[in-house]
Design an enzyme around this catalytic site. Structure first.
Site, PDB file in Angstrom:
ATOM      1  CD1 TRP A  92      -2.482 -35.680  -0.700  1.00 54.66           C
ATOM      2  CD2 TRP A  92      -1.221 -35.425  -2.555  1.00 54.66           C
ATOM      3  NE1 TRP A  92      -3.008 -34.708  -1.608  1.00 54.66           N
ATOM      4  CE2 TRP A  92      -2.243 -34.523  -2.608  1.00 54.66           C
ATOM      5  CE3 TRP A  92      -0.282 -35.583  -3.406  1.00 54.66           C
ATOM      6  CZ2 TRP A  92      -2.592 -33.872  -3.925  1.00 54.66           C
ATOM      7  CZ3 TRP A  92      -0.336 -34.838  -4.735  1.00 54.66           C
ATOM      8  CH2 TRP A  92      -1.377 -34.300  -4.793  1.00 54.66           C
ATOM      9  CD  GLU A 103      -0.547 -40.144   3.755  1.00 54.34           C
ATOM     10  OE1 GLU A 103      -1.554 -40.801   2.858  1.00 54.34           O
ATOM     11  OE2 GLU A 103       0.326 -39.944   3.222  1.00 54.34           O
ATOM     12  CG  ASP A 152      -3.842 -37.740   6.584  1.00 57.84           C
ATOM     13  OD1 ASP A 152      -5.134 -38.200   6.616  1.00 57.84           O
ATOM     14  OD2 ASP A 152      -3.321 -37.201   5.882  1.00 57.84           O
ATOM     15  CD  GLN A 166      -6.295 -42.281  -0.185  1.00 57.49           C
ATOM     16  OE1 GLN A 166      -6.402 -43.686  -0.570  1.00 57.49           O
ATOM     17  NE2 GLN A 166      -5.787 -41.174  -0.666  1.00 57.49           N
ATOM     18  CE  LYS A 212      -8.398 -38.711  -0.140  1.00 56.72           C
ATOM     19  NZ  LYS A 212      -9.053 -38.406  -1.427  1.00 56.72           N
ATOM     20  NE  ARG A 223      -3.771 -43.686  -5.610  1.00 52.54           N
ATOM     21  CZ  ARG A 223      -4.271 -42.385  -5.217  1.00 52.54           C
ATOM     22  NH1 ARG A 223      -4.040 -42.152  -3.885  1.00 52.54           N
ATOM     23  NH2 ARG A 223      -4.819 -41.639  -6.043  1.00 52.54           N
TER      24      ARG A 223
END
Length: 433
Positions: free
Chosen positions: A135, A208, A241, A244, A270, A404
């Site tokens: 994502w 990620e 990436d 998060q 974020k 999560r």
């Protein structure tokens, strides 16, 4: 407006853009809690949208925003201000060389979009590889390399969007003789498929370190290093990436540091804004120079905005001042211990994974078959909310039993264990019922 009117207006006027809304009207937030219109305190185990690493209403961020809004918030994109230069310098100090050039933006999708364009322009190629449960955002380029959702009904994706198998240690069919995850063979197999799909124009691999929306899938130790080697062999750039995982979330300032690998381009969002819209791409002088010489264009309305820069600089300062990297590691160890204890006691807790204060708990129908437990996840989510805990469950088919867990880095030990107690009690009650 009463509650009934509120939801009527919402139903009448809002575009539905994803999963159903949480059935509470949120009125304010402070620290690790959000509060609904009835004044009910709800412990926020998601840091908002996995972003508010300093909690809600952090006094340093409030002071920075108040000052910036009153003095210097937004400028013509061709103008520069001191906050932007201060952020670029501060960000470089947290990163290994040669990462030293920053492009300041507002959202994660935007930063990935810019990184993809830079990779294409600097290499002169167009193919981008990402995981099959990735994502990276909802804008066209980022959405084209997002494979976990949103693929159907929108027409052709960006040409050259290729996939690697996600190294899911819990579910991967690639196994050693002793049953352990054979990620090395899986990665080699994946690049064999990439080579077969490629038209000979491989530009970059975008990954990620922990796939969050894909179900908190952590890259095995050593995976990122081997991935970088395979990219170098093919003349590809590595884009990491860390929307998060960056800014202390995993118990390191950046998750890629664990493997001793430096990406060619790093995207942040974020956590960099601690809940406010701030994002960045960081790259080397070499990549930046090639892009500039070739006429790189990413002139957006809010590029290099002073307000975003001031907020991000404040976030970096608070993380350093308050030792939040070490704090995330210490609290993460407690979180992991509690979650593994639940795994040992409940047949329906199939797996626990992640690092620091970004961890996942996967529910299954039973441990032998590893059958997804979407309905059970929905029940536990609702029951936790009734008990005062907001849990974020992956809202994708077959992954509705994956929680999560990403509380603010500023959460107290007592608050962390209160939330885990609620989760534990809810598991016990729902499973018994």
């Amino acid at each position: 407006m009463d509650t009934e009117q509120f939801w009527q207006v919402a139903d009448r006027h809002l575009v539905r853009y994803g999963a159903a809304f949480v059935p509470r009207i949120i009125e304010r937030a402070k620290g690790s809690y959000v509060y609904d219109t009835d004044g009910t305190a709800i412990l926020d185990f998601t840091s908002g949208q996995m972003s508010a690493v300093l909690g809600h209403g952090h006094p340093d961020v409030v002071a920075t925003v108040s000052e910036a809004v009153a003095s210097l918030d937004h400028l013509y994109s061709g103008m520069l201000s001191k906050p932007v230069i201060e952020l670029a310098g501060a960000l470089t100090k947290t990163l290994p060389p040669p990462l030293s050039r920053t492009l300041l933006l507002t959202t994660g999708a935007e930063s990935n979009e810019a990184a993809i364009k830079m990779a294409k322009l600097s290499t002169g190629r167009y193919e981008i590889v990402s995981f099959d449960r990735s994502w990276h955002g909802m804008t066209t380029g980022a959405a084209s390399v997002t494979f976990s959702a949103g693929r159907r009904g929108y027409g052709p994706a960006m040409p050259g969007s290729l996939t690697l198998p996600t190294p899911n240690a819990y579910r991967s069919p690639f196994r050693h003789g002793d049953g352990t995850h054979d990620w090395q063979t899986e990665l080699e197999y994946g690049f064999g498929m990439v080579d077969a799909q490629s038209s000979g124009s491989l530009a970059a691999c975008l990954v990620e370190p922990i796939l969050s929306s894909g179900g908190i899938i952590e890259l095995p130790e050593g995976y990122l290093r081997r991935l970088k080697e395979l990219c170098v062999e093919r003349g590809m750039l590595l884009i990491v990436d860390e929307a998060q995982t960056g800014i202390a979330r995993t118990g390191l300032m950046y998750a890629f540091e664990r493997d001793g690998v430096v990406p060619d381009l790093l995207t942040l969002s974020k956590t960099l804004g601690a809940g406010l819209p701030v994002a960045a791409v960081v790259t080397s002088e070499e990549v930046e120079a090639i892009c500039h010489d070739k006429g790189f264009l990413f002139f957006t309305t809010h590029v290099s905005d002073p307000l975003a820069a001031a907020v991000a600089t404040t976030v970096l300062a608070v993380v350093a001042r308050d030792g939040l990297v070490a704090r995330a590691a210490a609290l993460g160890a407690q979180l992991s211990e509690r979650l593994h204890d639940m795994k040992g006691r409940y047949e329906q807790v199939g797996d626990v994974r992640g690092r620091g204060l970004l961890q996942g708990l996967e529910l299954v129908s039973d441990k032998a078959t590893k059958s997804p437990a979407d309905a059970l996840g929905a029940k536990i989510t609702a029951a936790c909310l009734d008990r005062g805990l907001h849990m974020n469950i992956v809202q994708l088919p077959g992954m509705g039993g994956i929680f999560r867990i990403a509380p603010p880095l500023t959460i107290t030990e007592a608050e962390l264990h209160t939330g885990l107690d609620i989760l534990d009690e809810t598991l016990k009650a729902v499973l018994a019922g």
